[in-house]
Design a protein around this motif. Structure first.
Motif, mmCIF file in Angstrom:
data_model
loop_
_atom_site.group_PDB
_atom_site.id
_atom_site.type_symbol
_atom_site.label_atom_id
_atom_site.label_comp_id
_atom_site.label_asym_id
_atom_site.label_seq_id
_atom_site.Cartn_x
_atom_site.Cartn_y
_atom_site.Cartn_z
ATOM 1 N N UNK A 34 0.834 -1.191 0.000
ATOM 2 C CA UNK A 34 0.000 0.000 0.000
ATOM 3 C C UNK A 34 0.870 1.242 0.000
ATOM 4 N N UNK A 35 0.255 2.354 -0.277
ATOM 5 C CA UNK A 35 0.953 3.640 -0.233
ATOM 6 C C UNK A 35 0.016 4.689 0.338
ATOM 7 N N UNK A 63 -0.479 5.299 13.552
ATOM 8 C CA UNK A 63 -1.200 4.193 14.197
ATOM 9 C C UNK A 63 -2.412 3.781 13.358
ATOM 10 N N UNK A 64 -3.118 4.771 12.822
ATOM 11 C CA UNK A 64 -4.275 4.468 11.976
ATOM 12 C C UNK A 64 -3.834 3.761 10.699
ATOM 13 N N UNK A 65 -2.716 4.186 10.128
ATOM 14 C CA UNK A 65 -2.181 3.523 8.932
ATOM 15 C C UNK A 65 -1.850 2.074 9.257
ATOM 16 N N UNK A 66 -1.227 1.863 10.396
ATOM 17 C CA UNK A 66 -0.867 0.508 10.813
ATOM 18 C C UNK A 66 -2.111 -0.365 10.969
ATOM 19 N N UNK A 67 -3.150 0.178 11.580
ATOM 20 C CA UNK A 67 -4.380 -0.592 11.771
ATOM 21 C C UNK A 67 -5.034 -0.941 10.436
ATOM 22 N N UNK A 68 -5.093 0.027 9.537
ATOM 23 C CA UNK A 68 -5.685 -0.223 8.216
ATOM 24 C C UNK A 68 -4.848 -1.245 7.448
ATOM 25 N N UNK A 69 -3.537 -1.129 7.545
ATOM 26 C CA UNK A 69 -2.661 -2.075 6.844
ATOM 27 C C UNK A 69 -2.911 -3.500 7.337
ATOM 28 N N UNK A 70 -3.064 -3.653 8.629
ATOM 29 C CA UNK A 70 -3.348 -4.987 9.180
ATOM 30 C C UNK A 70 -4.710 -5.481 8.715
ATOM 31 N N UNK A 71 -5.710 -4.601 8.727
ATOM 32 C CA UNK A 71 -7.050 -4.984 8.280
ATOM 33 C C UNK A 71 -7.058 -5.403 6.809
ATOM 34 N N UNK A 72 -6.247 -4.729 5.999
ATOM 35 C CA UNK A 72 -6.209 -5.000 4.563
ATOM 36 C C UNK A 72 -5.218 -6.104 4.193
ATOM 37 N N UNK A 73 -4.460 -6.595 5.158
ATOM 38 C CA UNK A 73 -3.483 -7.654 4.902
ATOM 39 C C UNK A 73 -2.277 -7.167 4.122
ATOM 40 N N UNK A 74 -1.900 -5.930 4.302
ATOM 41 C CA UNK A 74 -0.752 -5.371 3.593
ATOM 42 C C UNK A 74 0.532 -5.718 4.339
ATOM 43 N N UNK A 92 3.481 -0.530 3.749
ATOM 44 C CA UNK A 92 2.816 0.695 3.312
ATOM 45 C C UNK A 92 3.919 1.733 3.173
ATOM 46 N N UNK A 93 4.036 2.291 1.984
ATOM 47 C CA UNK A 93 5.077 3.264 1.699
ATOM 48 C C UNK A 93 4.493 4.668 1.701
ATOM 49 N N UNK A 94 5.283 5.616 2.155
ATOM 50 C CA UNK A 94 4.887 7.023 2.059
ATOM 51 C C UNK A 94 5.148 7.439 0.616
ATOM 52 N N UNK A 95 4.145 7.969 -0.035
ATOM 53 C CA UNK A 95 4.209 8.302 -1.456
ATOM 54 C C UNK A 95 5.312 9.325 -1.743
ATOM 55 N N UNK A 96 5.681 10.149 -0.748
ATOM 56 C CA UNK A 96 6.693 11.170 -0.953
ATOM 57 C C UNK A 96 8.101 10.597 -1.039
ATOM 58 N N UNK A 97 8.267 9.324 -0.659
ATOM 59 C CA UNK A 97 9.589 8.714 -0.696
ATOM 60 C C UNK A 97 9.665 7.561 -1.694
ATOM 61 N N UNK A 120 -0.526 -1.419 -6.114
ATOM 62 C CA UNK A 120 -0.381 -0.898 -4.760
ATOM 63 C C UNK A 120 -1.694 -0.234 -4.351
ATOM 64 N N UNK A 121 -2.089 -0.441 -3.123
ATOM 65 C CA UNK A 121 -3.362 0.072 -2.627
ATOM 66 C C UNK A 121 -3.147 1.430 -1.972
#
Length: 169
Positions: free
Chosen positions: A28-29, A128-139, A142-147, A155-156
């Protein structure tokens, strides 16, 4: 018997390889900076930072005004002033210039510390919210788009999901 064991080992190896290849790796990104910008807490934090910087600028402005007054007083001494008075004024001006430079350096450090103090909890909440969503989505990442140098269509984009999780429209 040996051939049978070899055949079984080959079949087992092929089956394991096939199952590994069959697993879909999900990435994901997110534009974390864009997420922080739309978080309601950011407005309060930005107001607090603006007030803090305004206080610093007010003090700095007062010091600049005082320095300008010292310059004006020095210029008004004229040629008839004694060397002692002129040297005393020059020393006052130099001391004030040094104080201004010290204040400028200290103020920069204070602004950086205040910025971290005010915005770090917001960034942590977003992460923390990104981490929770990543776990829910099975990712798995998750990369920061700026890097990211390259982003596949596979990529989701988790920004909408994280915004929904945080209750942001």
């Amino acid at each position: 018997m040996r051939n049978l064991l070899k055949l079984f080992a080959v079949i087992l190896l092929m089956g394991t390889t096939a199952s590994i290849n069959a697993q879909t790796l999900k990435f994901g990104h997110i534009d974390l900076q864009a997420l922080v910008q739309v978080m309601p807490e950011r407005t309060t934090a930005q107001t607090e930072m603006n007030d803090f910087q305004a206080d610093i600028e007010e003090i700095f402005g007062g010091m600049q005004t005082e320095l300008q007054q010292k310059y004006t007083e020095f210029e008004q001494l004229g040629e008839e002033a004694s060397e002692v008075k002129r040297n005393a004024k020059i020393t006052e001006i130099q001391d004030l210039q040094q104080r201004i430079e010290n204040y400028r350096a200290t103020a920069q450090q204070q602004i950086q510390q205040k910025n971290a103090e005010v915005f770090q909890p917001i960034v942590e909440k977003a992460q923390k919210a990104v981490e929770e969503v990543a776990k829910e989505q099975g990712l798995i990442y998750v990369f920061d788009i700026n890097a990211v140098i390259y982003k596949s269509n596979q990529s989701i984009d988790v920004l909408p999901l994280v915004k929904k999780k945080l209750g942001i429209e």
